[in-house]
Design a protein around this motif. Sequence first.
Motif, PDB file in Angstrom:
ATOM      1  N   GLY A 100      46.280  38.766  43.216  1.00 18.65           N
ATOM      2  CA  GLY A 100      45.636  37.717  44.003  1.00 18.65           C
ATOM      3  C   GLY A 100      44.365  38.171  44.701  1.00 18.65           C
ATOM      4  N   GLY A 101      44.426  39.328  45.365  1.00 16.25           N
ATOM      5  CA  GLY A 101      43.250  39.827  46.074  1.00 16.25           C
ATOM      6  C   GLY A 101      42.129  40.215  45.133  1.00 16.25           C
ATOM      7  N   HIS A 102      42.483  40.890  44.051  1.00 15.25           N
ATOM      8  CA  HIS A 102      41.480  41.288  43.059  1.00 15.25           C
ATOM      9  C   HIS A 102      40.806  40.066  42.442  1.00 15.25           C
ATOM     10  CE1 HIS A 102      39.499  43.111  39.648  1.00 15.25           C
ATOM     11  NE2 HIS A 102      40.286  42.476  38.815  1.00 15.25           N
ATOM     12  N   ALA A 156      40.155  47.722  49.541  1.00 14.32           N
ATOM     13  CA  ALA A 156      39.360  46.517  49.758  1.00 14.32           C
ATOM     14  C   ALA A 156      39.568  45.518  48.625  1.00 14.32           C
ATOM     15  CB  ALA A 156      37.879  46.884  49.880  1.00 14.32           C
ATOM     16  N   GLU A 157      39.689  46.030  47.398  1.00 15.60           N
ATOM     17  CA  GLU A 157      39.813  45.156  46.221  1.00 15.60           C
ATOM     18  C   GLU A 157      41.132  44.390  46.216  1.00 15.60           C
ATOM     19  OE1 GLU A 157      38.173  43.609  42.643  1.00 15.60           O
ATOM     20  OE2 GLU A 157      37.293  44.828  44.235  1.00 15.60           O
ATOM     21  N   PHE A 158      42.202  45.022  46.709  1.00 15.72           N
ATOM     22  CA  PHE A 158      43.529  44.406  46.657  1.00 15.72           C
ATOM     23  C   PHE A 158      44.043  43.997  48.036  1.00 15.72           C
ATOM     24  CE2 PHE A 158      43.159  46.594  42.671  1.00 15.72           C
ATOM     25  CZ  PHE A 158      43.822  45.764  41.768  1.00 15.72           C
ATOM     26  N   LEU A 197      39.221  40.588  36.711  1.00 19.37           N
ATOM     27  CA  LEU A 197      40.145  39.542  36.277  1.00 19.37           C
ATOM     28  C   LEU A 197      40.108  38.362  37.243  1.00 19.37           C
ATOM     29  CD1 LEU A 197      43.350  41.535  35.229  1.00 19.37           C
ATOM     30  CD2 LEU A 197      41.820  40.254  33.718  1.00 19.37           C
ATOM     31  N   LEU A 198      39.979  37.179  36.672  1.00 18.72           N
ATOM     32  CA  LEU A 198      40.088  35.951  37.458  1.00 18.72           C
ATOM     33  C   LEU A 198      41.530  35.486  37.536  1.00 18.72           C
ATOM     34  CD1 LEU A 198      36.930  34.205  36.018  1.00 18.72           C
ATOM     35  CD2 LEU A 198      37.271  34.785  38.431  1.00 18.72           C
ATOM     36  N   GLY A 250      61.067  41.350  42.609  1.00 13.00           N
ATOM     37  CA  GLY A 250      60.761  40.151  41.839  1.00 13.00           C
ATOM     38  C   GLY A 250      59.325  39.684  41.974  1.00 13.00           C
ATOM     39  N   LEU A 251      58.440  40.558  42.422  1.00 16.41           N
ATOM     40  CA  LEU A 251      57.039  40.184  42.585  1.00 16.41           C
ATOM     41  C   LEU A 251      56.382  40.005  41.221  1.00 16.41           C
ATOM     42  CD1 LEU A 251      56.131  42.630  45.469  1.00 16.41           C
ATOM     43  CD2 LEU A 251      56.564  40.189  45.643  1.00 16.41           C
ATOM     44  N   ARG A 252      55.523  39.028  41.108  1.00 19.51           N
ATOM     45  CA  ARG A 252      54.879  38.696  39.845  1.00 19.51           C
ATOM     46  C   ARG A 252      53.460  39.260  39.802  1.00 19.51           C
ATOM     47  NH1 ARG A 252      57.556  35.050  36.946  1.00 19.51           N
ATOM     48  NH2 ARG A 252      55.669  34.458  35.806  1.00 19.51           N
ATOM     49  N   ALA A 253      52.939  39.382  38.578  1.00 23.15           N
ATOM     50  CA  ALA A 253      51.591  39.922  38.395  1.00 23.15           C
ATOM     51  C   ALA A 253      50.557  39.092  39.151  1.00 23.15           C
ATOM     52  CB  ALA A 253      51.249  39.966  36.906  1.00 23.15           C
TER      53      ALA A 253
END
Length: 217
Positions: A66-68, A8-10, A131-132, A58-61
Amino acid sequence: MDEGWASAEFAGAELGDQRFNKTVARNVERLAGQPGVSFSAALGHDGRQAFSRLCQRGLRAEQMLGGHAAQTAQRCWEQPDVLAIQDTTAVRIDSRGRAVLGPLNNRSNATRGLQWHTLLGVTPGGEVLGLLGALCWSRPTEGGATAATRRSRSLADKESSKWLWGLERTSALLAGGPRVLVVCDREGDVYETLTADRPDNIHWLVRAAQARKVQVH
């Protein structure tokens, strides 16, 4: 924690494929369930392989978080007051041959690694909301650049732009919501952040590092 909380968080992770979202959620649950062991041991062989495949795309942090970040923002909106705390951590990685890694200081034989700048939502009572946002980058090799040369660069070309990013990120997620105090250390005493427009509910607290003439009304 409830089983499946990470899913759910991600759920809003911007990875382009729901299978990758499940990979991130599964690995986060493993890491949270074993905070006292190494990253490698917590994930296990299959978890490491799955995470490696994500990184190779190549995915970025920012995409993974984003979902969190959206869930964190929702928790912030439920609070009357929120601290948005910014800070930077140097992550040392003992693998000097990796081209992606940058120096962690200005010495010629500097240890190499990555820079990790986080924007953490916290209640005044100390409850961590999440984390925002986060930025991750490697420093380029300066090649002898002087301090004067570095100062002459525009803010967009300096690491100090991260502080303005944090203010803009907070404003984008929480404008019109709770009363927010964005907190940073002396490094965040940057003119552009002090003069930047921000919503009425977003405030800025920084430990002064520069000699400035301040007029108090």
